[in-house]
Design a protein around this motif. Structure first.
Motif, PDB file in Angstrom:
ATOM      1  N   GLN A 156      -6.706  10.823  -6.938  1.00  0.00           N
ATOM      2  CA  GLN A 156      -6.586  11.063  -5.498  1.00  0.00           C
ATOM      3  C   GLN A 156      -6.057  12.465  -5.236  1.00  0.00           C
ATOM      4  O   GLN A 156      -6.540  13.184  -4.351  1.00  0.00           O
ATOM      5  CB  GLN A 156      -5.665  10.022  -4.853  1.00  0.00           C
ATOM      6  CG  GLN A 156      -6.318   8.685  -4.587  1.00  0.00           C
ATOM      7  CD  GLN A 156      -7.270   8.711  -3.383  1.00  0.00           C
ATOM      8  OE1 GLN A 156      -7.373   9.704  -2.684  1.00  0.00           O
ATOM      9  NE2 GLN A 156      -7.982   7.615  -3.166  1.00  0.00           N
TER      10      GLN A 156
ATOM     11  N   ASN B  87     -12.860   8.468  -0.101  1.00  0.00           N
ATOM     12  CA  ASN B  87     -12.421   7.076  -0.099  1.00  0.00           C
ATOM     13  C   ASN B  87     -13.486   6.078   0.331  1.00  0.00           C
ATOM     14  O   ASN B  87     -13.260   4.865   0.272  1.00  0.00           O
ATOM     15  CB  ASN B  87     -11.179   6.940   0.789  1.00  0.00           C
ATOM     16  CG  ASN B  87      -9.986   7.632   0.182  1.00  0.00           C
ATOM     17  OD1 ASN B  87      -9.315   7.095  -0.685  1.00  0.00           O
ATOM     18  ND2 ASN B  87      -9.717   8.852   0.625  1.00  0.00           N
TER      19      ASN B  87
ATOM     20  N   CYS C 124     -14.648   7.007  -4.395  1.00  0.00           N
ATOM     21  CA  CYS C 124     -13.585   6.238  -5.057  1.00  0.00           C
ATOM     22  C   CYS C 124     -14.140   5.143  -5.970  1.00  0.00           C
ATOM     23  O   CYS C 124     -13.469   4.726  -6.929  1.00  0.00           O
ATOM     24  CB  CYS C 124     -12.632   5.645  -4.029  1.00  0.00           C
ATOM     25  SG  CYS C 124     -13.390   4.450  -2.918  1.00  0.00           S
TER      26      CYS C 124
ATOM     27  N   PHE D 146     -14.062   6.173  -9.557  1.00  0.00           N
ATOM     28  CA  PHE D 146     -12.786   6.469 -10.209  1.00  0.00           C
ATOM     29  C   PHE D 146     -12.611   5.716 -11.527  1.00  0.00           C
ATOM     30  O   PHE D 146     -12.174   6.310 -12.526  1.00  0.00           O
ATOM     31  CB  PHE D 146     -11.622   6.175  -9.261  1.00  0.00           C
ATOM     32  CG  PHE D 146     -11.417   7.231  -8.193  1.00  0.00           C
ATOM     33  CD1 PHE D 146     -12.269   8.316  -8.091  1.00  0.00           C
ATOM     34  CD2 PHE D 146     -10.358   7.135  -7.307  1.00  0.00           C
ATOM     35  CE1 PHE D 146     -12.090   9.290  -7.110  1.00  0.00           C
ATOM     36  CE2 PHE D 146     -10.160   8.106  -6.326  1.00  0.00           C
ATOM     37  CZ  PHE D 146     -11.019   9.175  -6.228  1.00  0.00           C
TER      38      PHE D 146
ATOM     39  N   ASP E 273      -6.115   6.561 -11.630  1.00  0.00           N
ATOM     40  CA  ASP E 273      -6.127   6.235 -10.207  1.00  0.00           C
ATOM     41  C   ASP E 273      -5.104   5.136  -9.965  1.00  0.00           C
ATOM     42  O   ASP E 273      -5.217   4.042 -10.514  1.00  0.00           O
ATOM     43  CB  ASP E 273      -7.513   5.772  -9.770  1.00  0.00           C
ATOM     44  CG  ASP E 273      -7.522   5.254  -8.339  1.00  0.00           C
ATOM     45  OD1 ASP E 273      -6.790   5.825  -7.509  1.00  0.00           O
ATOM     46  OD2 ASP E 273      -8.264   4.304  -8.053  1.00  0.00           O
TER      47      ASP E 273
ATOM     48  N   SER F  38      -4.208   4.355  -6.692  1.00  0.00           N
ATOM     49  CA  SER F  38      -4.275   4.110  -5.248  1.00  0.00           C
ATOM     50  C   SER F  38      -4.183   2.626  -4.902  1.00  0.00           C
ATOM     51  O   SER F  38      -3.953   2.277  -3.747  1.00  0.00           O
ATOM     52  CB  SER F  38      -5.566   4.698  -4.670  1.00  0.00           C
ATOM     53  OG  SER F  38      -6.705   4.163  -5.320  1.00  0.00           O
TER      54      SER F  38
END
Length: 221
Positions: free
Chosen positions: A49, A169, A173, A176, A192, A194
């Protein structure tokens, strides 16, 4: 042969002007974020991110340079004293950088993404927006830009920042996990986090648990 200064940290203010001195340092916040923030982030954390955040800022600055060269709007008359008349002023790259940073960070917080817990993120959001506004004001106060130029930069930064956040996003994403599992990802330990609400607490708890397990193993031996 004419000499040219490196403008990255070459900020001038009137001698004896304390507010100008303060705003000159504020004007350098983008430099501190880039060199101190994102470089340190890659060295010590290597979060995907954060890496895509930095890539977005680079794209934003590239867009800024393209627009500046296309529009070629002059800086205010004070540029002569600042030795900046050989560069263009619309839109302000400092304002664009800071408002991109502020809107992107705020959107990350709204999604619950970041190192800090949700309860603590309001302070960072207030800080980033305050620095963005102060940076915009500093560029006008110090004579580097007109009001129209800094507002143009701020508007562009918000639009590009929000757009890049959506791209990362909503479209990127999903890749990722593949980046984490790739040879490059494994070599550089790219990750990652997130999906973790409070990364600092998660790492703190796991670090303590690992130490306790290590101490138990040491005592048993």
């Amino acid at each position: 042969m004419a000499l040219k200064a490196v403008t990255l940290t070459h900020v001038r203010y009137h001698k004896g002007d304390r507010l100008g001195h303060f705003l000159a340092w504020v004007s350098l916040v983008p430099v501190f974020i880039s060199l101190g923030g994102f470089v340190s982030h890659f060295i010590f954390r290597r979060e995907l991110q954060g890496i895509f955040f930095a890539i977005g800022l680079l794209i934003s600055q590239f867009i800024n340079e393209v627009i500046k060269k296309s529009v070629q709007q002059a800086r205010p008359e004070t540029c002569a004293l600042l030795e900046m008349c050989d560069s263009h002023g619309w839109p302000s790259s400092h304002s664009q950088y800071m408002f991109f940073f502020a809107v992107y960070f705020s959107l990350l917080s709204c999604q619950g993404i970041g190192l800090w817990g949700i309860k603590n993120r309001w302070f960072l959001n207030v800080l980033h927006w305050t620095l963005a506004v102060l940076t915009m004001y500093s560029r006008v106060y110090l004579g580097y830009h007109t009001v129209a130029q800094v507002f143009a930069g701020a508007t562009l930064g918000i639009l590009v920042g929000a757009g890049w956040f959506w791209v990362v996003n909503s479209l990127l994403c999903c890749y990722f996990p593949a980046i984490e599992d790739s040879a490059l990802g494994k070599y550089f330990y790219l990750k990652d986090t997130s999906h973790i609400p409070d990364v600092l607490k998660f790492e703190y708890d796991n670090a303590r648990a690992a130490r306790k397990d290590n101490d138990k193993g040491y005592k048993s031996n």
